[in-house]
Scaffold this motif. Sequence first.
Motif, PDB file in Angstrom:
ATOM      1  N   SER A  45      10.159  -9.400   2.479  1.00 29.16           N
ATOM      2  CA  SER A  45       9.805 -10.234   1.328  1.00 29.16           C
ATOM      3  C   SER A  45      10.960 -11.119   0.891  1.00 29.16           C
ATOM      4  N   LEU A  46      12.173 -10.571   0.912  1.00 28.09           N
ATOM      5  CA  LEU A  46      13.345 -11.346   0.511  1.00 28.09           C
ATOM      6  C   LEU A  46      13.690 -12.425   1.530  1.00 28.09           C
ATOM      7  N   ASP A  47      13.391 -12.156   2.790  1.00 27.40           N
ATOM      8  CA  ASP A  47      13.731 -13.094   3.855  1.00 27.40           C
ATOM      9  C   ASP A  47      12.726 -14.246   3.960  1.00 27.40           C
ATOM     10  N   ASN A  62       2.712  -8.482   3.579  1.00 26.42           N
ATOM     11  CA  ASN A  62       3.892  -8.276   2.736  1.00 26.42           C
ATOM     12  C   ASN A  62       3.928  -9.215   1.544  1.00 26.42           C
ATOM     13  N   ASN A  63       3.384 -10.422   1.695  1.00 25.16           N
ATOM     14  CA  ASN A  63       3.495 -11.389   0.618  1.00 25.16           C
ATOM     15  C   ASN A  63       2.430 -11.149  -0.445  1.00 25.16           C
ATOM     16  N   GLN A  64       2.892 -10.689  -1.604  1.00 24.17           N
ATOM     17  CA  GLN A  64       2.021 -10.533  -2.763  1.00 24.17           C
ATOM     18  C   GLN A  64       2.391 -11.647  -3.737  1.00 24.17           C
ATOM     19  N   SER A  92       7.147  -5.178 -15.126  1.00 30.31           N
ATOM     20  CA  SER A  92       5.706  -4.921 -14.996  1.00 30.31           C
ATOM     21  C   SER A  92       5.366  -3.540 -15.549  1.00 30.31           C
ATOM     22  N   PHE A  93       6.251  -2.566 -15.291  1.00 31.40           N
ATOM     23  CA  PHE A  93       6.087  -1.223 -15.834  1.00 31.40           C
ATOM     24  C   PHE A  93       6.131  -1.248 -17.359  1.00 31.40           C
ATOM     25  N   TYR A 126       8.576   3.085  -7.100  1.00 30.58           N
ATOM     26  CA  TYR A 126       8.128   1.693  -7.018  1.00 30.58           C
ATOM     27  C   TYR A 126       8.332   0.938  -8.327  1.00 30.58           C
ATOM     28  N   ILE A 127       8.789   1.628  -9.371  1.00 27.49           N
ATOM     29  CA  ILE A 127       9.155   0.961 -10.623  1.00 27.49           C
ATOM     30  C   ILE A 127      10.298  -0.023 -10.395  1.00 27.49           C
ATOM     31  N   TYR A 128      11.154   0.253  -9.419  1.00 25.67           N
ATOM     32  CA  TYR A 128      12.344  -0.580  -9.252  1.00 25.67           C
ATOM     33  C   TYR A 128      12.438  -1.228  -7.870  1.00 25.67           C
ATOM     34  N   LEU A 129      11.397  -1.178  -7.073  1.00 25.20           N
ATOM     35  CA  LEU A 129      11.450  -1.827  -5.760  1.00 25.20           C
ATOM     36  C   LEU A 129      10.906  -3.256  -5.844  1.00 25.20           C
ATOM     37  N   TYR A 130      11.445  -4.130  -5.015  1.00 29.12           N
ATOM     38  CA  TYR A 130      10.953  -5.506  -4.957  1.00 29.12           C
ATOM     39  C   TYR A 130       9.683  -5.553  -4.099  1.00 29.12           C
ATOM     40  N   ARG A 131       8.635  -4.978  -4.646  1.00 28.82           N
ATOM     41  CA  ARG A 131       7.315  -4.991  -4.037  1.00 28.82           C
ATOM     42  C   ARG A 131       6.304  -5.288  -5.137  1.00 28.82           C
ATOM     43  N   GLY A 132       5.131  -5.761  -4.770  1.00 25.81           N
ATOM     44  CA  GLY A 132       4.198  -6.288  -5.766  1.00 25.81           C
ATOM     45  C   GLY A 132       3.219  -5.294  -6.330  1.00 25.81           C
ATOM     46  N   TYR A 133       3.410  -3.998  -6.078  1.00 23.19           N
ATOM     47  CA  TYR A 133       2.392  -3.026  -6.475  1.00 23.19           C
ATOM     48  C   TYR A 133       2.395  -2.753  -7.974  1.00 23.19           C
ATOM     49  N   TYR A 134       3.557  -2.838  -8.607  1.00 28.32           N
ATOM     50  CA  TYR A 134       3.577  -2.682 -10.069  1.00 28.32           C
ATOM     51  C   TYR A 134       3.118  -3.964 -10.759  1.00 28.32           C
TER      52      TYR A 134
END
Length: 376
Positions: A45-47, A62-64, A92-93, A126-134
Amino acid sequence: MKLFSNYYLSRLNYIDLFLLITVVIIFIKIFILYEHYPIHDEIISLDRYLEPKNFIRRDSTNNQLFLSFFGMLIKLIYGFDFILFRMISFFSFIGIIIVLRNSFSNPFIYFLFFILILSSDLLFNYIYLYRGYYVASFILFFNLYLLKKYFQLNHTKFLKYSLFTSSILFIHSIYTVYFITPILSVIFIKNFIEKKYYNIKTFMIYFIIPSMIGYSLIFIITGFAQTYGGNLNLSFLINNLFEVSIKSFLPGLKTVFFQDTIKLYFSLPGLFEKFFVGGAGPMTSQQITIFIIIISSMINLIYKSIFTKNTLNYFDYMVGIFFVSYLVINLNPWLRIFVPISFFFIFYLLNEIENFICKINKNHQKILTSFAFWLF
């Protein structure tokens, strides 16, 4: 200034203080005491999706969209700041907690909410990961709040807000179809029962049109990157906009909706393996908490359907449709997708629990609240 301070102090009760202290402790634990480095899908996602030219592109799951959108803004304003990227999920949390505060008033609800989050490594990490689930969980939680208002007040404005929020959720990522299906189905059922057929126009304006615009843009950008790999520049796109749009639409649609990576077909053993063994992804071991959340929702729905049919509400129907559509979709999603799925059921269970607590005497309420507090 004094009036401002007095106003907020008068509204700050012990629940708000509890929430504030808990969030601060979680923030310190995550962002002060923990060393941060990108892991797993964060790297992809960062790349790939931090530039204005590619944050809409969806050549992989991967792209949310809204994660990439906020990530792009952070990079444009502050440069590459990994901690700020990760704080998108944290904020988001916090958004979920704000919605929770506006939805429920009993303190037992808040203690139980944090017990569920803290007892699951998936929901906590997942509260602190760079992912779009939260991000998806916050949009979903807010949507359920709007639906609750709509069911209670029967006001069209909440229907409009919910439909538009559903469109945002759907555009965010393809996996949100798990929630869009039951949400829209229940809205249709309610309006059909009440014979409010004129709301079809509302549905078109606030869900269909925004979704079509959003996904058309995603199809074209994604297809453009594939079809015109040798001419990936803005001037070529502008000068040949019509041709690019026509030739990129179908390739983009196929890439978004028919990727091999989403063909993870449903199997009951595979599902139980996720819950009791774990799955692919960062820091995801067995998920007994999530299993309990889902099975509790199922048991509650079955019990009400058999023994107390007259108490069934639209949220019960929504949960029932979720289970049916989950089987019809016939996919076995990655474990990390159970983050927003869990929040879908958490909202349902908390709503049911609050309804139950209102029916018992205050002494029993105090016992429940004290037990939940000490367990927390």
